[in-house]
Motif scaffolding. Structure first.
Motif, PDB file in Angstrom:
ATOM      1  N   ILE A  19       2.195   2.367   1.136  1.00 36.25           N
ATOM      2  CA  ILE A  19       3.819   1.715   1.089  1.00 36.25           C
ATOM      3  C   ILE A  19       3.971   1.401  -0.464  1.00 36.25           C
ATOM      4  N   ASP A  20       2.840   1.222  -1.308  1.00 38.71           N
ATOM      5  CA  ASP A  20       2.961   0.752  -2.543  1.00 38.71           C
ATOM      6  C   ASP A  20       3.539   2.078  -3.444  1.00 38.71           C
ATOM      7  N   TYR A  27      -2.672  -1.182  -9.728  1.00 36.86           N
ATOM      8  CA  TYR A  27      -3.901  -0.537  -9.878  1.00 36.86           C
ATOM      9  C   TYR A  27      -3.527   1.055  -9.766  1.00 36.86           C
ATOM     10  N   ASN A 111      -2.784   8.805   6.596  1.00 30.67           N
ATOM     11  CA  ASN A 111      -2.258   7.604   6.838  1.00 30.67           C
ATOM     12  C   ASN A 111      -3.335   6.468   7.507  1.00 30.67           C
ATOM     13  N   ILE A 114      -7.639   3.829   3.460  1.00 28.54           N
ATOM     14  CA  ILE A 114      -7.196   2.494   2.913  1.00 28.54           C
ATOM     15  C   ILE A 114      -7.704   2.874   1.311  1.00 28.54           C
ATOM     16  N   LEU A 115      -6.914   2.204   0.518  1.00 29.77           N
ATOM     17  CA  LEU A 115      -7.398   2.256  -1.147  1.00 29.77           C
ATOM     18  C   LEU A 115      -7.866   0.842  -1.387  1.00 29.77           C
ATOM     19  N   ALA A 116      -9.117   0.800  -1.959  1.00 30.88           N
ATOM     20  CA  ALA A 116      -9.282  -0.545  -2.367  1.00 30.88           C
ATOM     21  C   ALA A 116      -9.704  -0.633  -3.821  1.00 30.88           C
ATOM     22  N   PRO A 117      -8.730  -1.444  -4.805  1.00 36.69           N
ATOM     23  CA  PRO A 117      -8.954  -1.112  -6.174  1.00 36.69           C
ATOM     24  C   PRO A 117     -10.010  -2.124  -6.483  1.00 36.69           C
TER      25      PRO A 117
ATOM     26  N   LYS B 226      -7.963  -7.212  -2.238  1.00 34.26           N
ATOM     27  CA  LYS B 226      -9.160  -6.203  -2.427  1.00 34.26           C
ATOM     28  C   LYS B 226      -8.774  -4.780  -1.741  1.00 34.26           C
ATOM     29  N   THR B 227      -7.609  -4.612  -1.034  1.00 41.58           N
ATOM     30  CA  THR B 227      -7.382  -3.410  -0.282  1.00 41.58           C
ATOM     31  C   THR B 227      -5.722  -3.353  -0.533  1.00 41.58           C
ATOM     32  N   SER B 228      -5.611  -2.075  -0.163  1.00 43.65           N
ATOM     33  CA  SER B 228      -3.992  -1.651  -0.235  1.00 43.65           C
ATOM     34  C   SER B 228      -3.400  -1.850   1.075  1.00 43.65           C
ATOM     35  N   ALA B 229      -4.349  -2.600   2.123  1.00 46.71           N
ATOM     36  CA  ALA B 229      -3.818  -2.391   3.565  1.00 46.71           C
ATOM     37  C   ALA B 229      -2.793  -3.535   3.473  1.00 46.71           C
ATOM     38  N   LYS B 230      -1.702  -3.261   4.159  1.00 42.14           N
ATOM     39  CA  LYS B 230      -0.813  -4.597   4.274  1.00 42.14           C
ATOM     40  C   LYS B 230      -0.652  -5.263   5.640  1.00 42.14           C
ATOM     41  N   VAL B 260     -11.114  -6.745  17.222  1.00 42.25           N
ATOM     42  CA  VAL B 260     -11.349  -5.570  16.260  1.00 42.25           C
ATOM     43  C   VAL B 260     -12.695  -4.950  16.617  1.00 42.25           C
ATOM     44  N   ALA B 279      -7.945  -6.196   8.355  1.00 42.91           N
ATOM     45  CA  ALA B 279      -6.833  -5.418   7.818  1.00 42.91           C
ATOM     46  C   ALA B 279      -6.651  -4.013   8.340  1.00 42.91           C
ATOM     47  N   SER B 280      -5.522  -3.629   8.445  1.00 40.51           N
ATOM     48  CA  SER B 280      -5.125  -2.308   8.820  1.00 40.51           C
ATOM     49  C   SER B 280      -3.942  -1.725   7.866  1.00 40.51           C
ATOM     50  N   LYS B 281      -3.757  -0.317   7.836  1.00 39.73           N
ATOM     51  CA  LYS B 281      -2.635  -0.229   7.165  1.00 39.73           C
ATOM     52  C   LYS B 281      -1.349  -0.183   7.962  1.00 39.73           C
ATOM     53  N   ALA B 282      -0.483  -0.494   6.993  1.00 38.25           N
ATOM     54  CA  ALA B 282       1.261  -0.843   7.417  1.00 38.25           C
ATOM     55  C   ALA B 282       1.569   0.448   8.645  1.00 38.25           C
ATOM     56  N   ASN B 284      -0.259   1.745  10.924  1.00 38.57           N
ATOM     57  CA  ASN B 284      -1.079   2.068  12.278  1.00 38.57           C
ATOM     58  C   ASN B 284      -0.228   1.018  13.504  1.00 38.57           C
TER      59      ASN B 284
END
Lengths: 117, 290
Positions: A19-20, A27, A111, A114-117, B226-230, B260, B279-282, B284
């Motif tokens: 969603i970014d 990043y 979906n 997950i990306l981890a910068p 550290k992750t893109s997970a929201k 988890v 963390a999980s993705k937005a 899910n």
């Protein structure tokens, strides 16, 4: 929202929807290094290489070991991106006749990445 | 800016520790000292406030030197503009709420501050009550108001909320932030609650054996960026159970327990009591109106 294409060291490409945007997440710059994460439970396994299916990320690999549980099984696969663990139902393992050393394709929807910068 | 350069040999139940600490805190920041018990957090704060004398070193606040062992400068506790709030409130039991605040007034100080603080802390209706008749949260609001009577520039909060239940803690966290902003304080917190630290602080310093071993912004410090997970939370591992080929990890997040599923590659690294990021993705989670 963005769809990001990540090339991993072995040359394989992964797609991820996040969603970014490059504006909200600094990043997200072309060429920037990120780690790609996905959950073992989200890995699907198929023996058919030419499946017409809406799962964007696909890599072939060999089953190196398999631990069969009552309900779920844990497969360790050797792929071009390294070792991947897939946890799928024992029902599917039996139905598909999965055994060690078999060549299969693993698939992960975009979906789930997950990306981890 | 607060600049600490402190050396002190401390004796504790675990033996002798040589505290050797350099710390710089920007004016107006809300910072947290994090680390195991006995790492030197409270001793550092006691030295800053003048309750404990360093063996050597300097304490500078802005342009003023509060302590300098070489120049023989050691500003009296009363002259250091520090408000100190302890975990156990430390209120005078025989005094009313108002009297507890008034006791902190300096000679010739304008008394209007008492009314202002009672109002801001929503203690107006309780001002004639004795501490023993108050709830934990109310007592801590009194202790905080009392720490502000002398209009300190620095507010020290030594595990101020750890004795309170979660609901009261969350309410007082918001109150602490309001106090920090309204009185333009430099606030130093000691806390072990990662959720609380991330919510309140600009910057975190980790102490170990009397030294600063790590620092960073709260979110970076705990790896939350550290992750893109929201869909992400921090919590504490309560239980690790193996089931079939997977592990089910129970995690306490706020006052909810979530579960988890995890592979053994992760589960083998975890122990009950570990602080973890979940963390999980937005994309899910499902969301339903209650």
């Amino acid at each position: 929202m963005s769809i990001v294409c990540v090339q991993v060291d072995s040359g394989e490409k992964f797609m991820s929807v996040v969603i970014d945007t490059p504006e909200s997440a600094p990043y997200m710059i072309k060429g920037n290094k990120v780690n790609v994460l996905f959950k073992e439970m989200e890995v699907a396994v198929t023996t058919q290489k030419e499946l017409d299916i809406s799962i964007e990320n696909r890599i072939t690999g060999n089953i190196t070991s398999m631990e069969e549980g009552v309900l779920l099984s844990r497969l360790v696969l050797e792929t071009t991106i390294g070792e991947v663990i897939a946890i799928i139902s024992t029902m599917s393992v039996k139905q598909m006749g999965l055994v060690e050393k078999m060549n299969v394709m693993i698939m992960v929807k975009l979906n789930e990445i997950i990306l981890a910068p | 800016m607060i600049r600490l350069n402190l050396k002190k040999t401390l004796k504790s139940a675990g033996g002798i520790m040589a505290l050797d600490l350099q710390l710089t805190i920007e004016k107006g920041q809300f910072v947290t000292l994090f680390g195991e018990s006995g790492a030197g957090k409270t001793s550092t704060l006691r030295m800053l406030s003048g309750l404990l004398k360093p063996d050597s070193g300097t304490i500078k606040v802005g342009e003023t030197t509060w302590f300098d062992s070489h120049k023989n400068i050691d500003l009296k506790t009363q002259l250091r503009k520090v408000g100190y709030v302890f975990q156990d409130y430390a209120l005078f039991p025989n005094m009313s709420v108002r009297q507890n605040l008034e006791y902190a007034l300096q000679k010739n100080q304008d008394r209007t501050i008492i009314g202002e603080l009672l109002e801001f802390a929503e203690l107006g209706e309780l001002e004639q009550r004795k501490p023993e008749t108050l709830s934990g949260g109310q007592k801590q609001r009194v202790a905080l108001a009392r720490a502000l009577v002398q209009r300190p520039e620095i507010l020290i909060l030594d595990e101020p909320l750890s004795a309170l239940d979660l609901k009261m803690r969350i309410k007082l966290q918001e109150y602490l932030l309001r106090v920090h902003k309204k009185y333009k304080l430099t606030t130093i917190l000691v806390s072990h609650d990662i959720g609380e630290i991330v919510k309140l602080s600009d910057c975190v310093f980790e102490l170990q054996n009397g030294r600063v071993i790590k620092k960073g912004t709260a979110a970076d410090f705990f790896g939350l960026n550290k992750t893109s997970a929201k869909f992400r939370f921090s919590g504490e591992v309560l239980k690790i159970e193996k089931e079939d080929v997977i592990y089910v990890i129970s995690v306490l997040i706020g006052n909810d327990i979530i579960k988890v599923v995890s592979d053994r590659t992760e589960a083998n690294d975890l122990r009950v009591g570990d602080q973890v990021l979940v963390a999980s993705k937005a994309f899910n989670p499902i969301i339903q109106k209650l």
